[in-house]
Scaffold this motif. Sequence first.
Motif, mmCIF file in Angstrom:
data_model
loop_
_atom_site.group_PDB
_atom_site.id
_atom_site.type_symbol
_atom_site.label_atom_id
_atom_site.label_comp_id
_atom_site.label_asym_id
_atom_site.label_seq_id
_atom_site.Cartn_x
_atom_site.Cartn_y
_atom_site.Cartn_z
ATOM 1 N N ASP A 188 46.788 32.678 36.450
ATOM 2 C CA ASP A 188 47.591 31.912 37.405
ATOM 3 C C ASP A 188 46.996 30.505 37.514
ATOM 4 O OD1 ASP A 188 49.418 32.549 40.230
ATOM 5 O OD2 ASP A 188 48.130 30.786 40.142
ATOM 6 N N PHE A 235 47.450 27.995 39.491
ATOM 7 C CA PHE A 235 47.059 27.546 40.827
ATOM 8 C C PHE A 235 45.701 28.139 41.217
ATOM 9 C CE2 PHE A 235 47.399 27.825 45.522
ATOM 10 C CZ PHE A 235 47.595 26.480 45.795
ATOM 11 N N ASP A 236 45.555 29.458 40.996
ATOM 12 C CA ASP A 236 44.297 30.120 41.346
ATOM 13 C C ASP A 236 43.149 29.654 40.462
ATOM 14 O OD1 ASP A 236 45.474 31.415 43.354
ATOM 15 O OD2 ASP A 236 45.471 33.414 42.450
ATOM 16 N N TYR A 283 34.473 29.897 49.221
ATOM 17 C CA TYR A 283 35.681 29.523 49.959
ATOM 18 C C TYR A 283 36.910 29.710 49.067
ATOM 19 C CZ TYR A 283 38.850 26.146 52.293
ATOM 20 O OH TYR A 283 39.906 25.519 52.901
ATOM 21 N N GLN A 292 39.916 32.442 49.613
ATOM 22 C CA GLN A 292 41.328 32.055 49.687
ATOM 23 C C GLN A 292 42.139 32.900 48.717
ATOM 24 O OE1 GLN A 292 42.964 29.343 51.419
ATOM 25 N NE2 GLN A 292 41.157 29.510 52.677
ATOM 26 N N SER A 352 42.317 36.699 49.751
ATOM 27 C CA SER A 352 43.127 37.059 50.918
ATOM 28 C C SER A 352 44.618 36.877 50.638
ATOM 29 C CB SER A 352 42.689 36.301 52.161
ATOM 30 O OG SER A 352 42.548 34.945 51.895
ATOM 31 N N GLU A 353 44.948 36.152 49.572
ATOM 32 C CA GLU A 353 46.362 36.046 49.204
ATOM 33 C C GLU A 353 46.752 37.078 48.161
ATOM 34 O OE1 GLU A 353 46.847 32.025 47.970
ATOM 35 O OE2 GLU A 353 46.361 31.324 49.991
ATOM 36 N N VAL A 354 45.900 37.239 47.157
ATOM 37 C CA VAL A 354 46.242 38.138 46.052
ATOM 38 C C VAL A 354 45.752 39.558 46.344
ATOM 39 C CG1 VAL A 354 46.112 38.400 43.563
ATOM 40 C CG2 VAL A 354 45.958 36.154 44.555
ATOM 41 N N LEU A 355 44.834 39.686 47.320
ATOM 42 C CA LEU A 355 44.294 40.980 47.714
ATOM 43 C C LEU A 355 43.514 41.637 46.588
ATOM 44 C CD1 LEU A 355 47.550 42.106 49.492
ATOM 45 C CD2 LEU A 355 45.614 40.930 50.487
ATOM 46 N N VAL A 391 40.021 41.661 46.402
ATOM 47 C CA VAL A 391 38.663 41.454 46.910
ATOM 48 C C VAL A 391 37.616 41.973 45.932
ATOM 49 C CG1 VAL A 391 37.091 41.894 48.803
ATOM 50 C CG2 VAL A 391 39.517 41.709 49.241
ATOM 51 N N ARG A 392 37.828 43.196 45.449
ATOM 52 C CA ARG A 392 36.843 43.825 44.586
ATOM 53 C C ARG A 392 36.603 42.989 43.331
ATOM 54 N NH1 ARG A 392 37.705 49.832 42.710
ATOM 55 N NH2 ARG A 392 39.735 48.873 42.352
#
Lengths: 270, 248
Positions: B24, B26-27, B200, B204, B207-210, B212-213
Amino acid sequence: MLKTILAGAALALALTSVADAQTLDKIKQRGSIVVGVKNDYKPWGFLDPSGKIVGMEIDLAQDVANRLNAKLELIPVVAANRMEFLQQGRIDLIIATLGDTAQRRTVIGMIEPNYYAGGTNVLAPKSAGLKDWKQLKDRKVCAIQGAYYNRRVTQLYGPELVSFTGIPEVLNALQQGNCIAFVFDNTLIDSTLSSGDPKWANYEMPLVTEDEQPWAIAVPLPELNGPYGEFMKKVSIDWHKTGKIVELEKKWGIKPSPFVAEMHQKHKAM
Amino acid sequence: MEAIADWFKWLNAAHGINLTIFYDDFDRARFLRGLLTTLWLSVVCIALSVVIGVVGAWVQGSRFRLLRRLVQGYIQFFRNTPPLIQLYFFYFAVGGLLPRVTDAHGALVPPVSNYAWAIISFSFFAGAFNVEIFRAGIEAVPRTTVEAAEALGYSRLKAYIHVVLPLAFRVSLPALNNNLVNLVKTTTLAYAIGVSEMLYAASQIWSEVLNVREMMNVLLIVYVLVVGALVWLMGRWERAMRMPGYGV
């Protein structure tokens, strides 16, 4: 070296595997339900002068606990950690101003019907003279880490987002002029501005509210269609039918939401 | 490039391992910007903190008691308070008291940005330790060597720059190494005041794409590499500065 890193990564993955027990049984056994709530989102969930968490969502949580004949335990959560807490079984339920998005539906169980709805707007000093979302381009705009609209606003309007973990930090940064606006949920901005606090006398919500999103209470995904999920769906329907949320809006001085009024009308007739 | 993106898309579809930073735009852009910010923060803070350490250690040997006391006070303040609290203190407490200035858009803003506060705070934090590290090194330089320099007509400053410091530096390097590694890791705290460094950016994204792991693992690996590179550089430097028969 590479082997060590890979072994470390594998260990980290193994440690985070998800525990799923049947939540309803767990609640019965324990005699209490653990609910993740906000404690900085006045008046949905906030700290009263004695340090107790109170608010509209806490009343809703209490209602769920009463229906289950269980004691209510509250755990304060923030946007960036609440879904992980639920997945890990640290909390049984989220009632924390959680926006219901397609992406989030892939990891947690969103209860329908949605109990509330909010859109995106900004809180800004009147002196900033904002009139259009496009004016945010390349300006410093405060935000909350993990809010779902951060990405959309960044991609559409190109502000330089400065995000913090908690609302008090953001409000402080905004008042010091570290950012020209605070992009947030219009519901909270409304209640901040209408609280009559002189601190906010020179602030306004100048833009057109965009991207209305329903809020949902959430249960662990595997249990969405099990007895626990079905029970919570009935609770949510009941809230709309009896006008519980309309009542609570009045109690907490929240501007009546058109979404809630509409849901109340719809379910009352059923 | 296309092939890599496709492979990571497949990895997500087939195994649920979602590394958006590889497919992606943007990411990926914000993660790389975060990485650059982390590197930039680290380099600037390392340089400033070493300067603070060198100057502070010199002032500590000064004849003026007031100067010595000042440096001592500075060390106590920065060494005995947690860096996160210093950061909050500077950004929210001190920052709010400074007079506002007008920015390019005509808005009144505080004169010191969150990036600048992060640099100031971390440099002084690590600098306080560096002063003590260099002082230990200076004390390890034999008194007789300093006297020999004095006998040759060196002033206190010149003796410090040309004789004491080069010797003290060699003794201090292992301890300095430790402190600088710590400093690089401390830069993650800047995310608390909205500095878009790597943690940071990652938070970001997750918390948007979920994911975490996945992002936690990426963060760990990237930090191991960044800190590893620093340790390797410092190790080389240590070896290059080695003097046979002196110190470690």
